[in-house]
Design a protein around this motif. Structure first.
Motif, PDB file in Angstrom:
ATOM      1  N   MET A   1       0.850  -1.176   0.000  1.00  5.72           N
ATOM      2  CA  MET A   1       0.000   0.000   0.000  1.00  5.72           C
ATOM      3  C   MET A   1       0.895   1.239   0.000  1.00  5.72           C
ATOM      4  N   LYS A   2       0.542   2.173  -0.832  1.00  3.90           N
ATOM      5  CA  LYS A   2       1.346   3.384  -0.972  1.00  3.90           C
ATOM      6  C   LYS A   2       1.051   4.420   0.102  1.00  3.90           C
ATOM      7  N   GLU A   3      -0.207   4.733   0.299  1.00  2.00           N
ATOM      8  CA  GLU A   3      -0.577   5.849   1.167  1.00  2.00           C
ATOM      9  C   GLU A   3      -1.887   5.541   1.888  1.00  2.00           C
ATOM     10  N   GLU A   4      -1.929   5.812   3.186  1.00  2.00           N
ATOM     11  CA  GLU A   4      -3.162   5.588   3.944  1.00  2.00           C
ATOM     12  C   GLU A   4      -4.211   6.609   3.523  1.00  2.00           C
ATOM     13  N   VAL A   5      -5.359   6.110   3.163  1.00  2.00           N
ATOM     14  CA  VAL A   5      -6.439   6.946   2.656  1.00  2.00           C
ATOM     15  C   VAL A   5      -7.282   7.498   3.800  1.00  2.00           C
ATOM     16  N   ALA A   6      -7.678   8.759   3.653  1.00  2.00           N
ATOM     17  CA  ALA A   6      -8.640   9.378   4.567  1.00  2.00           C
ATOM     18  C   ALA A   6      -9.936   9.574   3.781  1.00  2.00           C
ATOM     19  N   ILE A   7     -10.993   8.959   4.286  1.00  2.00           N
ATOM     20  CA  ILE A   7     -12.299   9.032   3.646  1.00  2.00           C
ATOM     21  C   ILE A   7     -13.185   9.912   4.517  1.00  2.00           C
ATOM     22  N   PHE A   8     -13.880  10.845   3.890  1.00  2.00           N
ATOM     23  CA  PHE A   8     -14.801  11.712   4.618  1.00  2.00           C
ATOM     24  C   PHE A   8     -16.193  11.537   4.045  1.00  2.00           C
ATOM     25  N   VAL A   9     -17.147  11.393   4.935  1.00  2.00           N
ATOM     26  CA  VAL A   9     -18.551  11.261   4.555  1.00  2.00           C
ATOM     27  C   VAL A   9     -19.261  12.492   5.097  1.00  2.00           C
ATOM     28  N   TYR A  10     -19.640  13.390   4.205  1.00  2.00           N
ATOM     29  CA  TYR A  10     -20.319  14.631   4.578  1.00  2.00           C
ATOM     30  C   TYR A  10     -21.824  14.412   4.453  1.00  2.00           C
ATOM     31  N   GLY A  11     -22.539  14.692   5.540  1.00  2.00           N
ATOM     32  CA  GLY A  11     -23.974  14.480   5.499  1.00  2.00           C
ATOM     33  C   GLY A  11     -24.679  15.231   6.600  1.00  2.00           C
ATOM     34  N   ALA A  12     -25.929  14.857   6.811  1.00  2.00           N
ATOM     35  CA  ALA A  12     -26.752  15.497   7.838  1.00  2.00           C
ATOM     36  C   ALA A  12     -27.724  14.471   8.386  1.00  2.00           C
ATOM     37  N   GLU A  13     -28.268  14.775   9.572  1.00  2.00           N
ATOM     38  CA  GLU A  13     -29.256  13.871  10.155  1.00  2.00           C
ATOM     39  C   GLU A  13     -30.484  13.748   9.274  1.00  2.00           C
ATOM     40  N   GLN A  14     -30.916  14.871   8.734  1.00  2.00           N
ATOM     41  CA  GLN A  14     -32.084  14.864   7.846  1.00  2.00           C
ATOM     42  C   GLN A  14     -31.647  14.368   6.471  1.00  2.00           C
ATOM     43  N   LYS A  97     -12.407   1.677  -6.524  1.00  2.00           N
ATOM     44  CA  LYS A  97     -11.553   2.078  -7.648  1.00  2.00           C
ATOM     45  C   LYS A  97     -10.614   3.213  -7.226  1.00  2.00           C
ATOM     46  N   GLU A  98     -11.147   4.182  -6.492  1.00  2.00           N
ATOM     47  CA  GLU A  98     -10.323   5.300  -6.032  1.00  2.00           C
ATOM     48  C   GLU A  98      -9.289   4.820  -5.013  1.00  2.00           C
ATOM     49  N   MET A  99      -9.680   3.917  -4.120  1.00  2.00           N
ATOM     50  CA  MET A  99      -8.737   3.411  -3.110  1.00  2.00           C
ATOM     51  C   MET A  99      -7.600   2.635  -3.768  1.00  2.00           C
ATOM     52  N   GLU A 100      -7.910   1.914  -4.833  1.00  2.00           N
ATOM     53  CA  GLU A 100      -6.880   1.135  -5.513  1.00  2.00           C
ATOM     54  C   GLU A 100      -5.843   2.031  -6.184  1.00  2.00           C
ATOM     55  N   LYS A 101      -6.216   3.270  -6.496  1.00  2.00           N
ATOM     56  CA  LYS A 101      -5.243   4.245  -7.016  1.00  2.00           C
ATOM     57  C   LYS A 101      -4.177   4.546  -5.964  1.00  2.00           C
ATOM     58  N   TYR A 102      -4.530   4.366  -4.687  1.00  2.00           N
ATOM     59  CA  TYR A 102      -3.597   4.607  -3.586  1.00  2.00           C
ATOM     60  C   TYR A 102      -2.856   3.331  -3.170  1.00  2.00           C
TER      61      TYR A 102
END
Length: 110
Positions: A1-14, A97-102
């Motif tokens: 693995m090249k680089e540890e990925v940071a994934i962000f999930v932006y959302g709301a309760e509603q 697919k995006e994670m595999e780029k890393y």
């Protein structure tokens, strides 16, 4: 693995108006965490849920949360690096697919 990925999930309760009938942002966050952990065991990554109406003090999250609201993006919005990899009802295939780029690799369990 090249680089540890940071994934962000932006959302709301509603749930967003265009996403009625879909899982909530938090449910999507939990589902993604479990699915990615199963797909890439022992390959570290971070995943964080960001409430778009109450983002943390980190400027980049405040800016992106404002963008989600102002541009009427379908949430949850999933990002990896600077890329939006899912919106509304994110597809695991696109995230993988995006994670595999890393350098992440699927591990077969036999």
């Amino acid at each position: 693995m090249k680089e540890e990925v940071a994934i962000f999930v932006y959302g709301a309760e509603q749930i967003c108006a265009s996403c009625v009938g879909m899982p909530s942002s938090k449910e999507t966050f939990e589902w993604l965490d479990a699915a990615i952990t199963r797909k890439y065991p022992n390959q570290p990554f971070t995943i964080q849920y960001i409430d778009i109406f109450n983002p943390p003090e980190e400027k980049k999250h405040q800016i992106f949360a404002s963008r989600v609201i102002e541009e009427d993006l379908f949430y949850p919005v999933v990002t990896i690096g600077e890329e939006i990899v899912g919106e509304g009802n994110p597809k695991l295939k696109d995230i993988y697919k995006e994670m595999e780029k890393y350098g992440y690799e699927e591990v077969s369990i036999k």
